[in-house]
Design an enzyme around this catalytic site. Structure first.
Site, PDB file in Angstrom:
ATOM      1  N   LYS A  19       0.938  -1.203   0.115  1.00  0.00           N
ATOM      2  CA  LYS A  19      -0.038  -0.280   0.050  1.00  0.00           C
ATOM      3  C   LYS A  19       0.963   1.101   0.032  1.00  0.00           C
ATOM      4  CE  LYS A  19      -3.243  -3.115   0.419  1.00  0.00           C
ATOM      5  NZ  LYS A  19      -4.253  -3.394  -0.734  1.00  0.00           N
ATOM      6  N   LYS A  47     -14.377  -7.826  -6.317  1.00  0.00           N
ATOM      7  CA  LYS A  47     -14.797  -8.131  -5.025  1.00  0.00           C
ATOM      8  C   LYS A  47     -16.213  -8.220  -4.792  1.00  0.00           C
ATOM      9  CE  LYS A  47     -10.743  -5.410  -3.183  1.00  0.00           C
ATOM     10  NZ  LYS A  47     -10.490  -4.221  -2.590  1.00  0.00           N
TER      11      LYS A  47
HETATM   12 MG    MG Z   1      -6.894  -2.255  -4.056  1.00  0.00          MG
END
Ligand code: MG
Length: 366
Positions: A165, A265
């Site tokens: 990240k 997702k």
């Molecule tokens: Mg992502």
């Protein structure tokens, strides 16, 4: 077969440690999950879970799931849970949008269809075998040294694919993160740099043309059109995530050549039914996919692993397991677990995960 009762439990899922994204802009300490049990007149019951990632990650939040279910659930009593398209149409008419509300119901209905037919979800989704899928590590934003230490630890635990990240206020620090991690990555391992929308197009173009890395870059900017602008001006492959909500969004991404891959997702898209449609599009477009849920326990993770296992090998990159980052386990020992960086969907009918709560549901619709 008819739905006779829908029961709803709220469950807090504290994270093992606070999780920061987007250069510290977003910080999370626990998730608010909703478990849903759908009972039928034939004694078959299905389980689903809707677990947004906190309140700030997407236009979705835990209390919203329960509020939405209050609107949707009464209208589903008496419907056949195996008729997935009809169930989804009914939910869409009753409550347009709000995909994160519907994913748990859709998941529970797939669980019922699997149990009623004696087949695991991976089979219903079209897989030949229960293939083990690669599990992605998840590396929180930090200094380049801190992040590399986390990657090496994950590597020692068996992870071969990593999601790092990034996306801070300082351009130079992001350049350092990418270069440090990319050059020190163990042989045979891969990394995706997940920006989580933190960059403006100008910063994205600057950073990505300054680095020598050709690893995947995920969701560099906020919107699809910003990401499409960046895509034509940088040399790295682009993966899109948070800006894609509907099938139309994916078609728009394809038309604008905005990416080479997408995150699939179920909770963001509205359930397994819609997530599966996106995998079909990805097969057609030649997109690579990461298949995983937004968040949740091993129940939501396992449903997503069934779907991931059904994606063709040549487009499936890796999946991430949220339950691995939780301090609690509402379904101990059950479902797809991480074994040396891989997870295999169960061979049991349906999802293969059955929660047993020792406290009453928050709401019951019947
Ligand atoms: Mg992502």
């Amino acid at each position: 077969m008819k739905i006779t009762r829908i029961s709803v439990w709220q469950v807090d899922l504290p994270l093992l440690k606070p999780y920061t994204l987007s250069g510290g802009r977003l910080r999370f300490e626990k998730l608010d999950s909703t478990f849903i049990k759908v009972d039928t007149d034939e004694g078959v019951a299905g389980w689903g879970e809707s677990c947004p990632w906190g309140h700030t990650y997407l236009p979705a939040h835990g209390p919203g799931v329960r509020a939405g279910l209050e609107t949707i659930a009464p209208d589903l009593i008496g419907c056949d849970p195996r008729a997935l398209r009809a169930i989804n149409q009914r939910m869409d008419i009753r409550l347009p949008g709000h995909p994160y509300v519907k994913s748990g119901i859709d998941m529970a209905c797939w669980d019922i269809l699997g149990k009623a037919t004696g087949m695991p979800l991976w089979r219903l989704f079209g897989a030949e075998r229960a293939v083990p899928v690669a599990v992605n590590s998840s590396i929180s934003t930090g200094t380049p040294d801190e992040m590399m230490a986390l990657i090496l630890k994950a590597s020692a635990d068996g992870y071969k694919t990593h999601s790092a990240k990034i996306g801070g206020n300082e351009i130079s620090l992001d350049i350092q993160r990418i270069e440090a991690i990319s050059s020190a990555l163990p042989d045979g391992e891969s990394v995706t740099f997940d920006v989580n929308r933190a960059w403006t197009p100008a910063v994205a173009v600057q950073v990505l043309n300054s680095v020598s890395s050709r690893d995947w870059i995920e969701q560099p900017c906020e919107t699809l059109s910003q990401c499409a602008h960046v895509k034509t001006r940088v040399p790295q492959p682009i993966m899109l995530d948070e800006c894609l909500h509907t099938a139309s969004d994916h078609l728009q991404a394809w038309r604008s050549s905005a990416c080479e891959g997408v995150k699939v997702k179920p909770n963001r898209l509205g359930g397994l039914t819609r997530a599966r449609q996106i995998i079909d599009l990805a097969v057609e477009f030649g997109w690579s996919v990461h298949v995983e849920d937004v968040g949740g326990s091993a129940l939501a993770d396992t449903a997503a692993i069934h779907l991931a296992a059904s994606a063709p090998d040549n487009i499936r990159l890796a999946s991430w397991l949220c339950h691995y980052h939780l301090a609690v386990d509402p379904v101990p020992g059950q479902g797809a677990r991480n074994i040396s960086g891989r997870a295999t969907p169960p061979a049991l009918p349906g999802i293969g995960v059955v929660p047993a709560f020792d406290f009453p549901p928050e709401a019951v619709y019947q």
